[in-house]
Design an enzyme around this catalytic site. Structure first.
Site, PDB file in Angstrom:
ATOM      1  CG  HIS A   8       1.197  -0.474   1.610  1.00  0.00           C
ATOM      2  ND1 HIS A   8       0.600   0.760   1.599  1.00  0.00           N
ATOM      3  CD2 HIS A   8       1.791  -0.613   0.390  1.00  0.00           C
ATOM      4  CE1 HIS A   8       0.816   1.342   0.429  1.00  0.00           C
ATOM      5  NE2 HIS A   8       1.537   0.532  -0.314  1.00  0.00           N
TER       6      HIS A   8
HETATM    7  C1  BDR Z   1      -1.501  -3.619  -0.351  1.00  0.00           C
HETATM    8  O1  BDR Z   1      -1.580  -4.226  -1.648  1.00  0.00           O
HETATM    9  C2  BDR Z   1      -0.524  -5.145  -1.822  1.00  0.00           C
HETATM   10  O2  BDR Z   1       0.103  -4.904  -3.047  1.00  0.00           O
HETATM   11  C3  BDR Z   1       0.466  -4.856  -0.726  1.00  0.00           C
HETATM   12  O3  BDR Z   1       1.159  -6.031  -0.360  1.00  0.00           O
HETATM   13  C4  BDR Z   1      -0.382  -4.329   0.388  1.00  0.00           C
HETATM   14  O4  BDR Z   1      -0.935  -5.377   1.139  1.00  0.00           O
HETATM   15  C5  BDR Z   1      -1.265  -2.140  -0.528  1.00  0.00           C
HETATM   16  O5  BDR Z   1      -2.334  -1.554  -1.199  1.00  0.00           O
END
Ligand code: BDR
Ligand code: CA
Length: 314
Positions: A240
């Site tokens: 992500h």
């Molecule tokens: C996002 O949520 C957080 O847990 C991760 O770091 C990322 O930024 C993914 O949905």
């Protein structure tokens, strides 16, 4: 050189994003600010400082930000995904305490005002600090070169709930405020981040590379892969935050974007935190959902690139 302000909730994938950027000599990380999300903002700041130092950028100032959402709740932490320390229970050496520093929102505003149009803001956590900064300085979007946000799930399931992505879900009012604030904003949603992954082969490559950075990356990735296996049944972990980082600095020439009318659901219930497409606005001038540039297509090969970058560290 790209001048970046990074707001994050470090977090395993935030850590990989920080490493990806810190290992690029053409990227100037001017400040890191932290927010509650994967973990509390103090620990996120400590984690960020430790990770930056590992990558040779221990000089980057880190500022602690919001511990509560706009609605005054504590953010929902995610120890099952990121470990009890936020970094898969992998311990990097301790830092000497930071001392007094301006809080995140104040610092973002101060830096943006000091050099209008210079910094790009990369948001990798809940959008609470950005919303607070907008309250302090409504012209913030114009004072920045651009804003890239990892968040949302447009035509795909959420991860915090079936409808909502975690960063948006953790403070939907803040996310809504940021989307409505305008400016040169790019959203990097789960639609693309879930398709850019690191797998067992990437893990093996990192283990084989044998540097302090790759050893650390391999160890946190191992924790993350276990979570993905438990939750999704496959050892493929989503990139992500690193993907959003690469997009923010223009590393991925091949991304496809769409201008979409989007809004965030804030009412209590199963839709809370959902990023919804408002198709009415495409056909009627004056629709009230803001139009946002959304990344909806990437090459599917970013994991390889991320691995190469991590292996470039000495
Ligand atoms: C996002 O949520 C957080 O847990 C991760 O770091 C990322 O930024 C993914 O949905
Ligand atoms: Ca994050």
């Amino acid at each position: 050189a790209h001048s970046l302000l990074i707001d994050c909730d470090t977090g395993i994938d935030d850590a990989l994003a920080l490493l990806y950027l810190a290992l690029d000599p053409s990227v100037d990380i001017r400040a890191v600010t932290t927010v509650g999300g994967n973990i509390d903002p103090l620990r996120a700041a400590d984690n960020s400082g430790r990770v930056l130092r590992l990558a040779g950028r221990g000089d980057v100032p880190v500022h602690v930000g919001a511990e509560h959402t706009l609605g005054a709740a504590r953010h929902e932490y995610a120890p099952e995904i990121h470990g009890h320390n936020g970094l898969g229970d992998v311990e990097l050496p301790e830092l000497t305490p930071f001392g007094e520093r301006p809080a995140a929102a104040e610092e973002l505003v101060r830096l943006a005002r000091r050099s209008p149009g210079r910094h790009h803001l990369l948001a990798l956590g809940p959008l609470t600090n950005l919303a607070n900064a907008l309250r302090l300085e409504p012209r913030l979007p114009e004072l920045l070169a651009g804003i890239t946000v990892m968040g949302g799930a447009i035509r795909r399931q959420g991860n915090a709930t079936p409808r909502a992505e975690a960063n948006v879900h953790n403070d939907p009012e803040a996310a809504r405020t940021v989307l409505h604030a305008g400016g040169n904003l790019t959203l990097v949603p789960l639609d693309v981040t879930m398709t850019e992954t690191l797998d067992e082969a990437a893990h093996a490559e990192l283990v084989g590379a044998n540097s302090p950075v790759t050893d650390f990356a391999a160890a946190i990735l191992a924790y993350y892969l276990d979570f993905y296996e438990t939750r999704y049944g496959s050892r493929r972990a989503a990139c992500h935050d690193p993907l959003a980082a690469a997009i923010a600095v223009g590393d991925l020439a091949e991304v496809g974007t769409e201008e979409l009318a989007l809004d965030v659901r804030t009412l209590p219930g199963p839709e809370r935190g959902a990023t919804v497409l408002d198709t009415r606005s495409e056909h009627s001038a004056g629709g009230h959902s803001p139009t946002v540039r959304v990344v909806t297509r990437t090459s599917g090969t970013f994991g390889t690139r991320l691995c190469e970058r991590l292996r470039s560290a000495d």
